[in-house]
Design a protein around this motif. Sequence first.
Motif, PDB file in Angstrom:
ATOM      1  N   TRP A  33     -28.745  19.397 -63.138  1.00 35.69           N
ATOM      2  CA  TRP A  33     -30.094  18.845 -63.002  1.00 35.69           C
ATOM      3  C   TRP A  33     -30.759  19.523 -61.814  1.00 35.69           C
ATOM      4  N   PRO A  34     -31.883  20.206 -62.009  1.00 36.19           N
ATOM      5  CA  PRO A  34     -32.524  20.929 -60.901  1.00 36.19           C
ATOM      6  C   PRO A  34     -33.481  20.037 -60.114  1.00 36.19           C
ATOM      7  N   SER A  35     -33.802  20.480 -58.892  1.00 34.74           N
ATOM      8  CA  SER A  35     -34.855  19.839 -58.111  1.00 34.74           C
ATOM      9  C   SER A  35     -36.204  20.340 -58.623  1.00 34.74           C
ATOM     10  N   PRO A  36     -37.304  19.677 -58.280  1.00 32.37           N
ATOM     11  CA  PRO A  36     -38.620  20.097 -58.793  1.00 32.37           C
ATOM     12  C   PRO A  36     -38.945  21.567 -58.524  1.00 32.37           C
ATOM     13  N   SER A  37     -38.606  22.061 -57.338  1.00 35.25           N
ATOM     14  CA  SER A  37     -38.912  23.457 -56.997  1.00 35.25           C
ATOM     15  C   SER A  37     -37.956  24.429 -57.650  1.00 35.25           C
ATOM     16  N   GLY A  38     -36.826  23.914 -58.125  1.00 31.96           N
ATOM     17  CA  GLY A  38     -35.803  24.783 -58.690  1.00 31.96           C
ATOM     18  C   GLY A  38     -34.896  25.400 -57.651  1.00 31.96           C
ATOM     19  N   HIS A  39     -35.027  24.986 -56.378  1.00 29.19           N
ATOM     20  CA  HIS A  39     -34.207  25.563 -55.322  1.00 29.19           C
ATOM     21  C   HIS A  39     -32.802  24.962 -55.286  1.00 29.19           C
ATOM     22  N   PHE A  40     -32.680  23.680 -55.615  1.00 33.04           N
ATOM     23  CA  PHE A  40     -31.389  23.007 -55.582  1.00 33.04           C
ATOM     24  C   PHE A  40     -31.030  22.489 -56.974  1.00 33.04           C
ATOM     25  N   ALA A  41     -29.737  22.272 -57.185  1.00 32.46           N
ATOM     26  CA  ALA A  41     -29.275  21.746 -58.461  1.00 32.46           C
ATOM     27  C   ALA A  41     -28.057  20.867 -58.240  1.00 32.46           C
ATOM     28  N   PHE A  42     -27.900  19.849 -59.108  1.00 31.94           N
ATOM     29  CA  PHE A  42     -26.740  18.954 -59.095  1.00 31.94           C
ATOM     30  C   PHE A  42     -26.058  19.060 -60.458  1.00 31.94           C
ATOM     31  N   GLY A  43     -24.748  19.228 -60.447  1.00 32.00           N
ATOM     32  CA  GLY A  43     -24.033  19.300 -61.712  1.00 32.00           C
ATOM     33  C   GLY A  43     -22.690  19.964 -61.567  1.00 32.00           C
ATOM     34  N   PHE A  44     -22.257  20.664 -62.625  1.00 28.69           N
ATOM     35  CA  PHE A  44     -20.967  21.358 -62.629  1.00 28.69           C
ATOM     36  C   PHE A  44     -21.150  22.788 -62.115  1.00 28.69           C
ATOM     37  N   TYR A  45     -20.281  23.188 -61.191  1.00 29.44           N
ATOM     38  CA  TYR A  45     -20.278  24.586 -60.760  1.00 29.44           C
ATOM     39  C   TYR A  45     -18.860  25.151 -60.897  1.00 29.44           C
ATOM     40  N   PRO A  46     -18.722  26.454 -61.200  1.00 27.75           N
ATOM     41  CA  PRO A  46     -17.391  27.047 -61.366  1.00 27.75           C
ATOM     42  C   PRO A  46     -16.597  27.004 -60.064  1.00 27.75           C
ATOM     43  N   ASN A  47     -15.308  26.677 -60.185  1.00 30.20           N
ATOM     44  CA  ASN A  47     -14.415  26.651 -59.028  1.00 30.20           C
ATOM     45  C   ASN A  47     -13.052  27.120 -59.501  1.00 30.20           C
ATOM     46  N   GLY A  48     -12.680  28.346 -59.121  1.00 30.65           N
ATOM     47  CA  GLY A  48     -11.427  28.916 -59.623  1.00 30.65           C
ATOM     48  C   GLY A  48     -11.496  29.073 -61.134  1.00 30.65           C
ATOM     49  N   ASN A  49     -10.515  28.516 -61.826  1.00 33.15           N
ATOM     50  CA  ASN A  49     -10.476  28.589 -63.285  1.00 33.15           C
ATOM     51  C   ASN A  49     -11.091  27.352 -63.938  1.00 33.15           C
ATOM     52  N   GLY A  50     -11.692  26.493 -63.131  1.00 38.01           N
ATOM     53  CA  GLY A  50     -12.263  25.271 -63.669  1.00 38.01           C
ATOM     54  C   GLY A  50     -13.625  24.985 -63.083  1.00 38.01           C
ATOM     55  N   PHE A  51     -13.900  23.683 -62.894  1.00 35.06           N
ATOM     56  CA  PHE A  51     -15.214  23.263 -62.415  1.00 35.06           C
ATOM     57  C   PHE A  51     -15.075  22.144 -61.391  1.00 35.06           C
ATOM     58  N   LYS A  52     -16.126  21.972 -60.600  1.00 32.10           N
ATOM     59  CA  LYS A  52     -16.261  20.814 -59.730  1.00 32.10           C
ATOM     60  C   LYS A  52     -17.698  20.309 -59.822  1.00 32.10           C
ATOM     61  N   VAL A  53     -17.887  19.061 -59.359  1.00 27.32           N
ATOM     62  CA  VAL A  53     -19.221  18.474 -59.352  1.00 27.32           C
ATOM     63  C   VAL A  53     -19.788  18.602 -57.949  1.00 27.32           C
ATOM     64  N   GLY A  54     -21.004  19.099 -57.842  1.00 30.18           N
ATOM     65  CA  GLY A  54     -21.580  19.272 -56.524  1.00 30.18           C
ATOM     66  C   GLY A  54     -23.046  19.625 -56.569  1.00 30.18           C
ATOM     67  N   ILE A  55     -23.549  20.009 -55.400  1.00 24.50           N
ATOM     68  CA  ILE A  55     -24.943  20.424 -55.239  1.00 24.50           C
ATOM     69  C   ILE A  55     -24.941  21.841 -54.676  1.00 24.50           C
ATOM     70  N   TRP A  56     -25.830  22.670 -55.154  1.00 25.27           N
ATOM     71  CA  TRP A  56     -25.887  24.041 -54.659  1.00 25.27           C
ATOM     72  C   TRP A  56     -27.333  24.515 -54.528  1.00 25.27           C
ATOM     73  N   LEU A  57     -27.489  25.469 -53.632  1.00 23.34           N
ATOM     74  CA  LEU A  57     -28.754  26.169 -53.458  1.00 23.34           C
ATOM     75  C   LEU A  57     -28.763  27.328 -54.431  1.00 23.34           C
TER      76      LEU A  57
END
Length: 780
Positions: A33-57
Motif C-alpha cells: 500500500w503506497p503513501s499518497p506521494s508514492g514515496h513510502f510503501a507498506f507491505g511485503f518486501y523481499p528478504n533473502g529467499n522469502g519476504f517480510k512485512v515492513g515499510i520502505w522508502l
Amino acid sequence: MFLHLFSTTKAQSPHSNITTGSTLYTNSTPNFWPSPSGHFAFGFYPNGNGFKVGIWLIGSPRNTIVWTSNQNDKMLSPGATLFFSTDGRLLLLSSTGQVQSIAKPDQKASVASMLDSGNFVLYDSSWNIIWASFDYPTNTLLVGQKLVPGQVLYSSISETDTSIGNFKLLLQRDGNLNAFPIRNLFDASYVYWSSYTASRTERNLTLNLAADSRVYLSNSFGLSVKNITEGGYPIDAKLLYRATFDVDGILRLYQHQIGIKGSSNSSILWKAIYEEDRCLVKGICGLNSFCTINGADVSCLCPPGFMFVDPKNTNMGCKLNFTARNDCFGNKGNEDYIIFPLPNTVWENNEYDVLHTVSEETCSKDCLEDCHCVVATFKDQMCFKQKLPLRFGKRNSSDRAKALVKIIKSESLPNDDLPTETNVVIKKLGKKFVVVGVVLITFSMIGFLFSGYFIFKHQIWSSKINTRQASPPDVIEEISLRSFTYDQLVIATDNFKEEIGRGGSGKVYKGTLAMNGGQEIAVKKLQKMIEEGESEFRNEMKIIGKTHHKNLVHLIGFCSEGSSRLLVYEFMKNGSLGNLLFNARERPSWNERMRISVEIARGIHYLHEECQTRIIHCDIKPQNILMDESWCAKISDFGLSKLLKTDQTRTFTVARGTRGYVAPEWHKSNGAITVKADIYSFGVLLFEIICCRKNMVLSAPEEEIVLMDWIDRCYVDGELGKVVGEEVVDMEELEKMVKVGLWCVLTEPALRPSMKSVILMLEGTVVTPPPHPPSSYVSV
C-alpha cells in the motif's frame, strides 16, 4: 474468503485510506500500500529467499527499508497474505495457514493509512490514531518520529537481512544515547559511542529528527534541550531525511533527494563515528579476531595460531588451531613455541597477570614460560598476559601497544613472513656442543670484525675521493629515503635507454633495481634546477620524503651528486590517466571514472591540508595522474614546483602550468598563488574525466571546441545528456559531477571550494548547490 478492496487517494486527501477487507499478497498484486506521494510503501518486501512485512522508502535502483514488523521473526515463504480484517485487525496469514497479528491496538480499527511521513497508522471510527508504526521503531527514525526513554534501535544483520544484528542503540532515562554490542548486558565499559547528553535537570528526554535534518533531544514539553546534530538543511518536499542505526553499529543521518521516476539519490550528512575510526565499534569482529581498516572496507583478521570459526563469515571470530601440550608445565611450556609480534594491535583488557617495568623481550619470555599465556600485550614497559577469549580487538597505527602471540614452531608462518623480533626458544643442547659452538662463534666474529673494519676504512677513503657531492647523512636520516649514486642509476636504467615520459621538469626513464629483486622504477632527471641546488634540494627532499598517501606516487629515493639531481619513483604499470581517457580502445565505465575522480581529489587534499608542509602542485592534468597495477589513481610530480626555477611557477609556457589547466590568477601581475589554483585545474580535469575527451579539441564543432564552455551551456540549457553522448549514466550523478566542476573553475579563487568540500560533494556526503552564474568562470 477475503474481499480485496484497494482505493486510491484523492488529490485533496492527505491519506491513502485502506478499508477493512483489503488484502496484500507476496506473489501477486497488490503486494504493498503506497503513501499518497508514492514515496513510502507498506507491505511485503523481499528478504533473502522469502519476504517480510515492513515499510520502505521507494527508490531506484533499490528501496530503503525503514521499519520491519516482528524484526526477528523468520522470513515468510511465498504464498503468505496480509489482510485488514472486517473486525479491524491487521493479520498475517502464512503459506501454511498460521495467523499472526501485525498490530495490536486497544480498540477496533476502522481505517488504515500509509502516510507520506513514512508512518503506517490505524484509526478508530472517530479518526483517532490507535496504533502507529512510529511508536515501534526498529533501526530507523524518520522526520517527526520519536525514540522515547528505554526504547532501542537495533542494527540489522546485513543490508539484505533486516533481522536483529549485533548492535543496539539505547536512549537512557538520563538522556544519554549509548551504542554497545547486543551480546552483552548493558555496562558502561561496553559502550563504544555515546551522545554524552545526560542531563541532571531534565529527565525522560526523547530523541527526535526535525524536518531540517536536526537530531535533537526534547523534554516532556516538546522543547529542544540538546542538539546531537546541527541540522539546517533545506526543508523541501523532494528532500527526505532519516537517521539509521546501520549494520556496522554506527548511527548515520541520511538525506534522500527524490528525482524523476522514483529515483532516489542518497547521501550521508552526519555519522556518529568517522569512517577511519570504525574499528572502535566493539563487536564488529568476533572473539579472538581483530579489526583493521582496509581502504573503504573493515576487515576482521585472525592472529597467528588462530583460524576463522567460519571462513565464509569472517566476523564470526577465530579459534585456536592448536591446544596446549600435556607436558606444558614439565618443560615450562617454552620448548616448542615462538612469539609472533603484532604491532599496533590490542584487545579488551582481560589480563590475568601484569608485569611492571619490563622489556618486550622479558614479556615474550614470560609468556613462553607460562602455560596459560597465549597472548600478551606490551605497552609502556608493562606486560599484560591475557586469557582467552580475546574480545574487541583492533589495529590502530597510532596505538603504541604490541600484541605478542604464542604459536607452535611447527605451525609457524613461512620464513619470509616471520618477524625480525621473533623470539625462538631453542631446545636445550648438551654442554659440550654449547662450549664448542661458543668458541667457534667467538673466533668467527673476531675475524669478521677485523675484515669489516678494513673494508669499511677502504670504502670511506674511496667515498671521499669519488663521491664528495653525495647527500649528507642528515638528509638520509631525516627523510628515510634511499640515496643512490649517479652510476647506480646509470646501471639501473641501462644508461637512460628507455624514455617513458617528459615534461618541463625533466625526462623520465624506466629502470630496474637488481639489488631489490628486479623492482621496476621510474627515474626522473630534473632540469633547470635552482642555482643553489644542493641546499634547496636537501630541503625539498625532507618535505617530499615525508609525504605518504595511497593516491600519491611513492618516492623511493634520490640522487644528488655534483650538478645531477634525480628522483627515483615506483613504476606505474598502467601509464597515465591521459592514455586511459583519450587513447584507450574503450572508455572506463562511469563508476570507474567517478572512483578515479574521488581518488585524485583525496590525493590533492592530502597535499593541501594533511602533509607536514602544504604543497601546491601547480600542474594538475591527466598526464600527471598515473595508474598503478590495480588501476588506482596516483598523483605524480607533486612538490616539484619548489625544486625548479622561479620563472617556471609564474607562466603557463613552461612546466609549472599547462595551457587549458592554468587558473586565471597566474596571469595577474603580482597575484598571489594559493591552493585554489590546483582546485581550478582539478575542475578542468573533472570535465575531461566526465566526457573522456581533452579540454580543447579544434576538430570538434565550433560550440564544442572548449569543453568547459560547452558543458556550461549544456548545464544551463538542461541538456547534460549531450556531454556523455550515447553512454548510459546516472543523470543525477552526472549533474552532481558537472556542478562540482563548475564550482572549481570559478574565476574568483575565493569562491572555489576547498578540496575537502569537493570530496564531500563528490561522495554525496553533502548536497552540491547550484554553481554561480557562468560569468564567474572563464576558459584559459
